[in-house]
Design a protein around this motif. Structure first.
Motif, PDB file in Angstrom:
ATOM      1  N   PHE A  64       0.803  -1.225   0.000  1.00  0.00           N
ATOM      2  CA  PHE A  64       0.000   0.000   0.000  1.00  0.00           C
ATOM      3  C   PHE A  64       0.838   1.279   0.000  1.00  0.00           C
ATOM      4  O   PHE A  64       0.281   2.369   0.022  1.00  0.00           O
ATOM      5  N   HIS A  65       2.170   1.177  -0.038  1.00  0.00           N
ATOM      6  CA  HIS A  65       2.962   2.375  -0.265  1.00  0.00           C
ATOM      7  C   HIS A  65       2.715   2.879  -1.688  1.00  0.00           C
ATOM      8  O   HIS A  65       2.508   2.102  -2.618  1.00  0.00           O
ATOM      9  N   ARG A  66       2.754   4.200  -1.833  1.00  0.00           N
ATOM     10  CA  ARG A  66       2.520   4.822  -3.147  1.00  0.00           C
ATOM     11  C   ARG A  66       3.858   5.081  -3.839  1.00  0.00           C
ATOM     12  O   ARG A  66       4.813   5.540  -3.208  1.00  0.00           O
ATOM     13  N   PHE A  67       3.874   4.816  -5.149  1.00  0.00           N
ATOM     14  CA  PHE A  67       5.107   4.995  -5.915  1.00  0.00           C
ATOM     15  C   PHE A  67       4.819   5.654  -7.257  1.00  0.00           C
ATOM     16  O   PHE A  67       3.739   5.474  -7.838  1.00  0.00           O
ATOM     17  N   ASN A  68       5.812   6.406  -7.727  1.00  0.00           N
ATOM     18  CA  ASN A  68       5.812   6.956  -9.086  1.00  0.00           C
ATOM     19  C   ASN A  68       6.800   6.182  -9.936  1.00  0.00           C
ATOM     20  O   ASN A  68       7.870   5.791  -9.457  1.00  0.00           O
ATOM     21  N   PHE A  69       6.477   5.989 -11.207  1.00  0.00           N
ATOM     22  CA  PHE A  69       7.397   5.314 -12.125  1.00  0.00           C
ATOM     23  C   PHE A  69       6.898   5.525 -13.548  1.00  0.00           C
ATOM     24  O   PHE A  69       5.760   5.969 -13.775  1.00  0.00           O
ATOM     25  N   THR A 107       3.835   7.801 -17.459  1.00  0.00           N
ATOM     26  CA  THR A 107       4.211   8.077 -16.073  1.00  0.00           C
ATOM     27  C   THR A 107       3.025   7.749 -15.180  1.00  0.00           C
ATOM     28  O   THR A 107       1.929   8.296 -15.376  1.00  0.00           O
ATOM     29  N   MET A 108       3.233   6.849 -14.233  1.00  0.00           N
ATOM     30  CA  MET A 108       2.143   6.317 -13.423  1.00  0.00           C
ATOM     31  C   MET A 108       2.393   6.562 -11.939  1.00  0.00           C
ATOM     32  O   MET A 108       3.526   6.675 -11.488  1.00  0.00           O
ATOM     33  N   THR A 109       1.287   6.623 -11.205  1.00  0.00           N
ATOM     34  CA  THR A 109       1.309   6.626  -9.745  1.00  0.00           C
ATOM     35  C   THR A 109       0.401   5.494  -9.281  1.00  0.00           C
ATOM     36  O   THR A 109      -0.724   5.350  -9.793  1.00  0.00           O
ATOM     37  N   GLY A 110       0.898   4.690  -8.365  1.00  0.00           N
ATOM     38  CA  GLY A 110       0.076   3.576  -7.906  1.00  0.00           C
ATOM     39  C   GLY A 110       0.553   3.016  -6.588  1.00  0.00           C
ATOM     40  O   GLY A 110       1.527   3.492  -5.994  1.00  0.00           O
ATOM     41  N   TYR A 111      -0.174   2.013  -6.135  1.00  0.00           N
ATOM     42  CA  TYR A 111       0.058   1.403  -4.830  1.00  0.00           C
ATOM     43  C   TYR A 111       0.668   0.017  -5.006  1.00  0.00           C
ATOM     44  O   TYR A 111       0.183  -0.789  -5.809  1.00  0.00           O
ATOM     45  N   LEU A 112       1.702  -0.249  -4.243  1.00  0.00           N
ATOM     46  CA  LEU A 112       2.340  -1.563  -4.310  1.00  0.00           C
ATOM     47  C   LEU A 112       1.451  -2.587  -3.619  1.00  0.00           C
ATOM     48  O   LEU A 112       1.028  -2.393  -2.474  1.00  0.00           O
ATOM     49  N   ARG A 113       1.147  -3.678  -4.312  1.00  0.00           N
ATOM     50  CA  ARG A 113       0.293  -4.737  -3.782  1.00  0.00           C
ATOM     51  C   ARG A 113       0.963  -6.093  -3.998  1.00  0.00           C
ATOM     52  O   ARG A 113       1.789  -6.269  -4.899  1.00  0.00           O
TER      53      ARG A 113
END
Length: 253
Positions: A73-78, A151-157
């Motif tokens: 649930f940490h948020r990341f950009n990539f 370029t995306m922002t999302g949550y690690l699951r």
């Protein structure tokens, strides 16, 4: 004399049984209070992760050190490019972490390539697809697979294991009933993929489908209610035993 001895033995046995019952109920109540503290701590941790500013996605060399307990649930950009490979859909009757999702549909899972060459799996969002229509899903995925980096922002699951009652995947329709991106990768030829997948938050495609979005913690917190129930049962048993004991003493008087 024998009758008195027998009554006393019966009363002692019943008293011991009652004490054991009360101890069990009290222990269960205390356990629920402990679970409540743990649940509140978990909710606070997840809220902090979901509301924190997104960070850069860790490099592939750091992926083995990531874990569900400390990183989910940490948020990341990539930045990644959707691969020209078959997509998969995961059936859902709703969402426990998305307030804007209701009713049946599917989640669109697609492989994407990082600039370094590694493949990560993206849950690109919700598709209102009540018939699990493969042709419709293909059209949705085709709009995303443009060959251009995104370029995306999302949550690690992390993947979820299938339960005993989980239906088996339909590989012909590329339809799964559990979010196991590694099983999808093996079945659909995506190659080696990251041990996690990404729940996409942004960007939202121009068409609005699939529908990514922010996640929100909605864990059930019924532990106080359960604790009160167990403590109430302990109190009720104590009162019942007290009334029974008073009646026994009156009989022996």
């Amino acid at each position: 004399m024998n009758d008195i001895t027998t009554r006393r033995s019966s009363a002692a046995g019943f008293g011991i049984f009652t004490l054991i019952l009360i101890a069990v109920f009290v222990a269960l109540g205390v356990w629920q209070l402990q679970r409540r503290v743990e649940k509140h701590a978990l909710i606070a941790t997840l809220d902090a992760r979901l509301s924190a500013a997104p960070e850069a996605l860790p490099p592939p060399s750091a992926w083995p050190a990531l874990s569900s307990a400390k990183d989910e649930f940490h948020r990341f950009n990539f930045t990644a490019t959707y691969a020209k490979l078959p997509d998969a859909m995961v059936y859902s009757s709703g969402s426990a972490v998305r307030d804007d999702i209701s009713g049946p549909g599917t989640w669109a899972f697609l492989p994407a390539k990082l600039a370094s060459g590694e493949t990560i799996v993206i849950n690109a969002g919700f598709v209102q697809n009540t018939m699990q229509d493969r042709a419709f899903e293909d059209r949705v995925a085709a709009r995303l697979v443009t060959g251009a980096p995104v370029t995306m922002t999302g949550y690690l699951r992390y993947p979820e294991p299938p339960g005993r009652l989980t239906p088996k995947e339909d590989t012909a329709k590329r339809l799964w009933f559990v979010r196991d991106h590694r099983a999808m990768a093996r079945a659909l030829g995506w190659g080696e993929v990251a041990p996690f997948y990404i729940d996409l938050e942004a960007p939202v495609p121009d068409s609005g489908t699939p529908k990514p979005g922010p996640l929100k913690v909605r864990l059930k917190d019924d532990h106080m209610q359960y604790a009160i129930t167990w403590f109430s049962l302990a109190a009720a048993v104590s009162i019942a035993f007290g009334l029974w004991w008073r009646g026994q003493r009156r009989k022996g008087a």
